[in-house]
Design an enzyme around this catalytic site. Structure first.
Site, PDB file in Angstrom:
ATOM      1  N   HIS A  34      18.652  -4.839  -7.894  1.00 56.82           N
ATOM      2  CA  HIS A  34      17.884  -5.465  -9.090  1.00 56.82           C
ATOM      3  C   HIS A  34      19.271  -5.056 -10.051  1.00 56.82           C
ATOM      4  CE1 HIS A  34      14.349  -7.581  -7.960  1.00 56.82           C
ATOM      5  NE2 HIS A  34      14.553  -6.999  -6.987  1.00 56.82           N
TER       6      HIS A  34
ATOM      7  N   ARG B 131      11.715 -16.596  -3.547  1.00 58.71           N
ATOM      8  CA  ARG B 131      10.656 -15.541  -3.137  1.00 58.71           C
ATOM      9  C   ARG B 131      10.449 -14.704  -4.559  1.00 58.71           C
ATOM     10  NH1 ARG B 131       9.657 -10.395  -3.043  1.00 58.71           N
ATOM     11  NH2 ARG B 131      11.512  -9.951  -1.825  1.00 58.71           N
ATOM     12  N   ASP B 132      11.709 -13.690  -4.549  1.00 56.76           N
ATOM     13  CA  ASP B 132      11.716 -12.625  -5.429  1.00 56.76           C
ATOM     14  C   ASP B 132      11.736 -13.137  -6.926  1.00 56.76           C
ATOM     15  OD1 ASP B 132      11.952 -10.166  -6.714  1.00 56.76           O
ATOM     16  OD2 ASP B 132      13.362  -9.478  -4.895  1.00 56.76           O
TER      17      ASP B 132
ATOM     18  N   HIS C 130      19.631  -4.836  -1.192  1.00 56.08           N
ATOM     19  CA  HIS C 130      18.760  -5.587  -2.080  1.00 56.08           C
ATOM     20  C   HIS C 130      18.810  -4.924  -3.372  1.00 56.08           C
ATOM     21  CE1 HIS C 130      15.156  -8.330  -2.687  1.00 56.08           C
ATOM     22  NE2 HIS C 130      14.966  -7.418  -3.814  1.00 56.08           N
TER      23      HIS C 130
ATOM     24  N   CYS D   4       9.621  -7.504  -8.963  1.00 54.69           N
ATOM     25  CA  CYS D   4       8.370  -7.130  -8.633  1.00 54.69           C
ATOM     26  C   CYS D   4       7.231  -7.086  -9.873  1.00 54.69           C
ATOM     27  CB  CYS D   4       8.130  -6.024  -7.898  1.00 54.69           C
ATOM     28  SG  CYS D   4       6.578  -5.692  -7.125  1.00 54.69           S
TER      29      CYS D   4
HETATM   30  N1  COA Z   1      -2.826 -14.542   2.134  1.00 51.87           N
HETATM   31  C1  COA Z   1      -3.811 -15.061   1.634  1.00 51.87           C
HETATM   32  N2  COA Z   1      -4.844 -14.557   1.331  1.00 51.87           N
HETATM   33  C2  COA Z   1      -4.739 -13.249   1.591  1.00 51.87           C
HETATM   34  C3  COA Z   1      -3.843 -12.362   2.240  1.00 51.87           C
HETATM   35  C4  COA Z   1      -2.732 -13.052   2.526  1.00 51.87           C
HETATM   36  N3  COA Z   1      -1.661 -12.584   3.148  1.00 51.87           N
HETATM   37  N4  COA Z   1      -4.056 -11.063   2.372  1.00 51.87           N
HETATM   38  C5  COA Z   1      -5.461 -10.933   1.949  1.00 51.87           C
HETATM   39  N5  COA Z   1      -5.751 -12.410   1.681  1.00 51.87           N
HETATM   40  C6  COA Z   1      -7.419 -12.770   1.012  1.00 51.87           C
HETATM   41  C7  COA Z   1      -8.287 -12.129   1.846  1.00 51.87           C
HETATM   42  O1  COA Z   1      -8.599 -13.359   2.638  1.00 51.87           O
HETATM   43  C8  COA Z   1      -9.246 -12.035   0.773  1.00 51.87           C
HETATM   44  O2  COA Z   1      -9.860 -13.429   0.302  1.00 51.87           O
HETATM   45  P1  COA Z   1     -11.550 -13.632   0.076  1.00 51.87           P
HETATM   46  O3  COA Z   1     -11.463 -12.755  -1.274  1.00 51.87           O
HETATM   47  O4  COA Z   1     -11.589 -14.992  -0.295  1.00 51.87           O
HETATM   48  O5  COA Z   1     -12.225 -12.933   1.156  1.00 51.87           O
HETATM   49  C9  COA Z   1      -8.866 -11.550  -0.167  1.00 51.87           C
HETATM   50  O6  COA Z   1      -7.262 -11.979  -0.285  1.00 51.87           O
HETATM   51  C10 COA Z   1      -8.675 -10.001  -0.425  1.00 51.87           C
HETATM   52  O7  COA Z   1      -8.347  -9.323   0.861  1.00 51.87           O
HETATM   53  P2  COA Z   1      -7.792  -7.947   1.016  1.00 51.87           P
HETATM   54  O8  COA Z   1      -7.399  -7.719   2.238  1.00 51.87           O
HETATM   55  O9  COA Z   1      -8.931  -7.195   0.640  1.00 51.87           O
HETATM   56  O10 COA Z   1      -6.238  -7.958   0.058  1.00 51.87           O
HETATM   57  P3  COA Z   1      -6.222  -7.179  -1.265  1.00 51.87           P
HETATM   58  O11 COA Z   1      -7.001  -7.751  -2.470  1.00 51.87           O
HETATM   59  O12 COA Z   1      -6.429  -5.711  -1.102  1.00 51.87           O
HETATM   60  O13 COA Z   1      -4.942  -7.530  -1.446  1.00 51.87           O
HETATM   61  C11 COA Z   1      -2.487  -7.785  -0.391  1.00 51.87           C
HETATM   62  C12 COA Z   1      -3.619  -7.075  -0.364  1.00 51.87           C
HETATM   63  C13 COA Z   1      -1.512  -7.270   0.486  1.00 51.87           C
HETATM   64  C14 COA Z   1      -2.972  -8.969   0.323  1.00 51.87           C
HETATM   65  C15 COA Z   1      -2.039  -8.178  -1.923  1.00 51.87           C
HETATM   66  O14 COA Z   1      -1.843  -6.936  -2.537  1.00 51.87           O
HETATM   67  C16 COA Z   1      -0.833  -8.925  -1.941  1.00 51.87           C
HETATM   68  O15 COA Z   1      -0.550  -9.971  -1.187  1.00 51.87           O
HETATM   69  N6  COA Z   1       0.308  -8.426  -2.509  1.00 51.87           N
HETATM   70  C17 COA Z   1       1.645  -8.909  -2.497  1.00 51.87           C
HETATM   71  C18 COA Z   1       2.410  -8.362  -3.776  1.00 51.87           C
HETATM   72  C19 COA Z   1       3.614  -8.877  -3.864  1.00 51.87           C
HETATM   73  O16 COA Z   1       4.052  -9.704  -3.151  1.00 51.87           O
HETATM   74  N7  COA Z   1       4.563  -8.241  -4.587  1.00 51.87           N
HETATM   75  C20 COA Z   1       5.932  -8.611  -4.656  1.00 51.87           C
HETATM   76  C21 COA Z   1       6.759  -8.786  -3.698  1.00 51.87           C
HETATM   77  S1  COA Z   1       7.407  -7.084  -3.102  1.00 51.87           S
HETATM   78 ZN    ZN Z   2      13.197  -7.331  -5.260  1.00 51.09          ZN
END
Ligand code: COA
Ligand code: ZN
Length: 331
Positions: A211, A17-18, A209, A242
């Site tokens: 880094h 994952r990370d 955790h 990240c």
């Molecule tokens: N899985 C799949 N698709 C997702 C989702 C999820 N968990 N959450 C949102 N989406 C999709 C929505 O369905 C939407 O799809 P569409 O454009 O086809 O309608 C689109 O993404 C936008 O949704 P929204 O709720 O506005 O999300 P966002 O664009 O504001 O993003 C997160 C928010 C949290 C989903 C996104 O920033 C994210 O996944 N971040 C994770 C970052 C990460 O993992 N960092 C490293 C680990 S710390």
């Molecule tokens: Zn980390």
């Protein structure tokens, strides 16, 4: 040093994952599954298989459902995944994960950059996720990012961190992971924060955790363990980071940390030779050099050949002694 201590530590693998979230090229789904199956027998307490994040945000893990559905789950290993919001929780429930690892940052700027929500918006979604998990009987761990500092805001006050821990504890979560997202932690800070958190919430399972961005990852791990932390996240090969935190680099490397803890007499339950083989496989999958050091150096009692002219060196040393003996006899 405490070679006689036999305390049990619980090792969590986060490379898939990370680690993989930070890789530039997509690692094929079949390769991810084969690696996780290899890891399942090595003694881990937990494996963070993937994340159920937006595929736009983290394209490297867009195959989360398929990976989760096809791995061979070993009894006794918790197969967890990172969940940032309700949509992620629904996806995770569909493939029956053992635990939700929900995520938010204690820094407003990092939470907005990484999750595109304010901390309050994240908390409100995660409160719903925790309700969903309770209904489905799935335990929840909370990974709190940037608790030892934020790359854009600087220090994150300990009261802020404690405040978020208190609010999640009130929702009945099982555990909290204290994440040093960009390697800003230092050992005395680790001791203070880990000690304070555990004293305040003795019923919660805390995980550390780290880094290794500033080469303090191993010493921070020792500080955490000495403060009483028993669960540690780490990543094979030292990959990770990240993508939405400036300057992020890899986690502490599983093989380096486990080797160190085993030398110190801790019972990690891990198969170190198996870890070295798995780290080599991670290197093949990511196709670049790994920051971990143990695969290069070997374990501490790895024995090397003396120099090629060693017999001559020994003979000359013996001749020197013989000459001195003769001189002493004559005088
Ligand atoms: N899985 C799949 N698709 C997702 C989702 C999820 N968990 N959450 C949102 N989406 C999709 C929505 O369905 C939407 O799809 P569409 O454009 O086809 O309608 C689109 O993404 C936008 O949704 P929204 O709720 O506005 O999300 P966002 O664009 O504001 O993003 C997160 C928010 C949290 C989903 C996104 O920033 C994210 O996944 N971040 C994770 C970052 C990460 O993992 N960092 C490293 C680990 S710390
Ligand atoms: Zn980390």
């Amino acid at each position: 040093m405490n070679p006689g201590n036999n305390q049990r530590l619980y090792i969590n693998e986060v490379a898939t994952r990370d680690g993989f979230q930070m890789e530039g090229h997509f690692i094929p789904t079949d390769d991810k599954i084969a690696l996780i199956d290899q890891l399942g027998t090595l003694g881990y307490a937990k494996i963070e298989v993937t994340s159920f994040t937006s595929p736009k945000a983290i394209p490297a893990l867009r195959d989360g459902e398929e990976v989760m559905a096809r791995i061979a789950r070993q009894p006794g290993v918790v197969y967890t995944a990172l969940v940032p919001n309700l949509r992620g929780a629904e996806r995770a429930l569909d493939v029956h994960i053992d635990e939700f690892n929900v995520v938010m940052s204690t820094s407003e700027t990092h939470n907005l950059s990484n999750l595109r929500m304010t901390r309050e918006q994240s908390f409100a979604q995660l409160a719903e996720v925790i309700g969903l998990a309770r209904g489905a009987n799935v335990p929840v761990n909370v990974s709190l990012s940037c608790v030892f500092g934020c790359p854009t805001e600087g220090e994150v006050p300990q009261e802020t961190v404690m405040g978020w821990i208190d609010r999640f504890a009130a929702l009945g979560v099982k555990g909290i992971t204290l994440c040093d997202t960009t390697g800003m932690a230092y050992p005395t800070q680790v001791q203070t924060l880990c000690g304070a958190a555990m004293a305040r919430h003795p019923g919660l399972e805390f995980t550390a955790h780290f880094h290794n961005t500033r080469a303090m990852g191993l010493v921070n791990t020792v500080a955490a363990v000495e403060a009483g932390i028993r669960r540690i996240d780490m990543s094979l090969g030292g990959i990770g980071g990240c993508p939405y935190a400036p300057g992020a680099t890899g986690n502490v490397a599983t093989e380096d940390v486990v080797h160190m803890l085993q030398c110190m007499g801790y019972d990690t339950g891990m198969d170190l030779d198996g870890l070295l083989a798995a780290a080599a496989q991670v290197g093949r999958l990511v196709q670049h050099d790994l920051p971990s050091q143990l695969p290069r150096a070997g374990h501490r009692l790895t024995r090397h050949q003396p120099p090629a002219d060693f017999p001559e060196i020994v003979a000359r040393a013996a001749a020197r002694d013989a000459k001195r003996d003769t001189t002493e006899t004559l005088s």
